[in-house]
Design an enzyme around this catalytic site. Structure first.
Site, PDB file in Angstrom:
ATOM      1  N   ALA A   1       0.867  -1.164   0.000  1.00 25.61           N
ATOM      2  CA  ALA A   1       0.000   0.000   0.000  1.00 25.61           C
ATOM      3  C   ALA A   1       0.907   1.218   0.000  1.00 25.61           C
ATOM      4  O   ALA A   1       2.127   1.092   0.028  1.00 25.61           O
ATOM      5  CB  ALA A   1      -0.909  -0.006   1.228  1.00 25.61           C
ATOM      6  N   LYS A   2       0.291   2.352  -0.015  1.00 23.48           N
ATOM      7  CA  LYS A   2       1.097   3.568  -0.142  1.00 23.48           C
ATOM      8  C   LYS A   2       2.123   3.702   0.968  1.00 23.48           C
ATOM      9  O   LYS A   2       3.206   4.216   0.764  1.00 23.48           O
ATOM     10  CB  LYS A   2       0.167   4.771  -0.131  1.00 23.48           C
ATOM     11  CG  LYS A   2      -0.564   4.916  -1.454  1.00 23.48           C
ATOM     12  CD  LYS A   2      -0.708   6.384  -1.816  1.00 23.48           C
ATOM     13  CE  LYS A   2      -1.264   6.551  -3.222  1.00 23.48           C
ATOM     14  NZ  LYS A   2      -2.686   6.673  -3.278  1.00 23.48           N
TER      15      LYS A   2
END
Ligand code: GLU
Length: 276
Positions: A239-240
């Site tokens: 994820a980011k």
């Protein structure tokens, strides 16, 4: 014939997880001589951006993923969702809800309040005099489940029994958008003749609702394939926060998109594609 789709929301740039999902959907269709569709889920007018749509198309082309037929935009299909809402309303399966987020949070924090689902505040209230106030429309879950009885779907070949009641009176038309994700995605998968929904496990829980809506609206049930989510070297979801770059950034850095797609097919992340 197999028909799959990739259905991104143009609210940001795509990342490697999106690429993985699109590849899985694309390859399933191509392996059986079927069709791979692209649907842009842009019902959220405040967060969707045309520039993201263009980037999504460029990303897919770079990965070597060609889609069949015209791109479908949910924002052009609002009348279809409206028709389904009208039907459910006439069948007394919807109720308007005037609660604010703060009111819902407060009711849920009560000592004996419901765990994580809408507490039912507006169910059964006489709403006729309040319809000029901002409101969303919720599914009366108890009534809906009583109507359909037990439902199931096939997920990667396994039979899953639907338990939508765990999610309470879900929103089907938002205060700020004419349809919810649940309603639009269910209607469109049926309308586009999607036979196989390929998407990440993060949408598995939503499928309980989608299966219920199919039963209420007399729509067919596709086969589902909820795949595992890409994880970084630490085993955590990509994820980011892992610093994963967007596909656009990788493309602009000169990376070979076809080679990247083949890496992802083998479950490999490209070297240097992210840092933890
Ligand atoms: N539009 C959703 C998203 O971008 C995916 C919808 C779906 O695959 O069912 O998360």
């Amino acid at each position: 014939m197999i028909v799959t789709r990739f259905a991104p929301s143009p609210t940001g740039r795509l990342h490697l997880g999106h690429a993985y999902s699109a590849i899985r959907a694309h390859d399933l269709a191509r392996s059986g001589g079927g069709q791979f569709l692209l649907r842009i889920e842009d019902i959220d007018g405040t967060r969707s951006r045309t520039e993201h749509v263009e980037t999504i198309m460029a990303d897919l082309a770079w990965l070597g993923l060609a889609w069949d037929g015209p791109v479908v935009f949910q924002s052009a299909r609002l009348a279809l969702y409206q028709g389904a809402l009208d039907r459910l309303r006439e069948e007394r399966l919807l109720f308007p809800c005037f609660c604010t987020r703060a009111e819902i949070a407060e009711a849920m924090s009560a000592p004996h309040g419901p765990a994580n689902v809408y507490p039912g505040t507006c169910r059964g209230v006489d709403a006729a005099a309040r319809m000029n106030e901002p409101h969303c429309w919720r599914l009366d879950m108890a009534a809906a489940v009583a109507r359909t009885g037990t439902l199931d779907w096939t997920d990667r070949g396994e039979t899953i029994v639907a338990v939508p009641e765990q999610q309470g009176d879900v929103v089907l038309a938002r205060k700020d958008a004419p349809a919810s994700y649940h309603l639009a995605v269910t209607i469109d998968d049926a309308a586009q003749g999607v036979t196989d929904v390929v998407r990440g496990r993060d949408l598995f829980e939503a499928t309980h609702i989608h299966r219920l809506l199919q039963a209420l609206l007399d729509l067919p049930t596709p086969r589902y394939h909820h795949h595992d989510l890409l994880t970084g070297p630490d085993g955590e979801r990509l994820a980011k926060r892992h610093g994963a770059p967007t596909l656009a950034a990788l493309r602009e850095s000169g990376m070979d998109g076809l080679a990247l797609a083949d890496d992802l097919r083998r479950g490999q992340l490209p070297n240097g594609a992210f840092h933890t």
